[in-house]
Enzyme design. Structure first.
Site, PDB file in Angstrom:
ATOM      1  N   SER A  42       0.825  -1.193  -0.153  1.00 26.39           N
ATOM      2  CA  SER A  42      -0.184   0.054  -0.123  1.00 26.39           C
ATOM      3  C   SER A  42       0.791   1.412  -0.018  1.00 26.39           C
ATOM      4  O   SER A  42       0.415   2.466  -0.496  1.00 26.39           O
ATOM      5  CB  SER A  42      -0.879   0.115   1.086  1.00 26.39           C
ATOM      6  OG  SER A  42      -0.159   0.010   2.405  1.00 26.39           O
ATOM      7  N   GLU A  43       2.181   1.311   0.375  1.00 19.56           N
ATOM      8  CA  GLU A  43       3.196   2.222   0.442  1.00 19.56           C
ATOM      9  C   GLU A  43       3.923   2.493  -1.079  1.00 19.56           C
ATOM     10  O   GLU A  43       4.909   3.006  -1.102  1.00 19.56           O
ATOM     11  CB  GLU A  43       3.987   2.182   1.439  1.00 19.56           C
ATOM     12  CG  GLU A  43       3.291   2.562   2.917  1.00 19.56           C
ATOM     13  CD  GLU A  43       2.641   3.688   3.114  1.00 19.56           C
ATOM     14  OE1 GLU A  43       2.668   4.681   2.282  1.00 19.56           O
ATOM     15  OE2 GLU A  43       2.089   3.897   4.155  1.00 19.56           O
ATOM     16  N   HIS A  53       3.587   7.209  12.577  1.00 21.58           N
ATOM     17  CA  HIS A  53       3.708   5.752  11.954  1.00 21.58           C
ATOM     18  C   HIS A  53       4.893   5.056  11.986  1.00 21.58           C
ATOM     19  O   HIS A  53       4.454   3.969  12.282  1.00 21.58           O
ATOM     20  CB  HIS A  53       3.711   6.625  10.462  1.00 21.58           C
ATOM     21  CG  HIS A  53       3.322   5.648   9.308  1.00 21.58           C
ATOM     22  ND1 HIS A  53       2.723   6.015   8.142  1.00 21.58           N
ATOM     23  CD2 HIS A  53       3.669   4.296   9.145  1.00 21.58           C
ATOM     24  CE1 HIS A  53       2.696   4.934   7.196  1.00 21.58           C
ATOM     25  NE2 HIS A  53       3.132   3.721   7.799  1.00 21.58           N
TER      26      HIS A  53
END
Length: 187
Positions: free
Chosen positions: A69-70, A151
């Site tokens: 997803s990154e 994060h």
């Protein structure tokens, strides 16, 4: 060592050593105009040659399915930093705690490429967002390691070995700084 094997090896290592847990974190390496990246929703301890994803620098999937997803974050760094050949993104416990508390991590002596001062902290943006990718890449224009607020960390190196060393060093620096603060170190 084959680049794909190196991505698998580093993924398993950071999972086994606790720099990531669950489905957190991701690893990639650039090979020419292609990027080998870990798949989404797969614990890094389960990454294998069969489930790695290969994309071009525009993000088009060339092999596999479901890149991290990154992906955009990795690609944006590679586009802006041609000297970066490997990226390790962790959710390591101590560095992540610093990111959640908004406390900057001091650059400890011992890794020449980090320099002095503090590891830059990139302001919070939602994981997987274009805003996070752009802010992280901007933060890494002159740095090889950044902390993502609330994060984790992103470390880049000329290859995956260097990126991994930086990820370990950032976590060690955070752990050392925390212990020193408990012993009364002044900022």
């Amino acid at each position: 060592m084959n680049v794909m094997r190196k991505v698998v090896e580093v993924s398993g290592y950071i999972y086994r050593t606790g720099l990531v847990s669950g489905i957190g974190g991701n690893v990639s390496a650039r090979q020419g105009d292609e990027v080998i990246i870990t798949p989404t929703m797969v614990p890094l301890g389960d990454v294998s040659l069969r489930n790695l994803v290969i994309v071009d620098l525009d993000g088009r999937v060339l092999r596999g399915k479901g890149p991290s997803s990154e992906l955009e974050l990795h690609l944006e760094i590679y586009r802006r930093r041609p000297d970066i050949g490997g990226i390790v993104h962790t959710h390591s416990p101590c560095a992540r705690a610093f990111s959640m508390a908004g406390v900057r991590i001091m650059k400890m002596e011992g890794f020449r490429d980090l320099g002095t001062g503090h590891i830059p902290m990139v302001p919070y943006h939602p994981p997987g967002s274009t805003e996070l990718a752009e802010a992280c890449a901007e933060g890494m224009l002159k740095e090889k390691a950044v902390v993502l607020e609330n994060h984790g960390t992103v470390c880049g190196g000329s290859d995956l070995d260097e990126a991994l060393l930086l990820a370990e060093f950032v976590e060690e620096s955070a752990r050392t700084q925390f212990i020193a603060s408990m012993l009364g170190m002044e900022k």
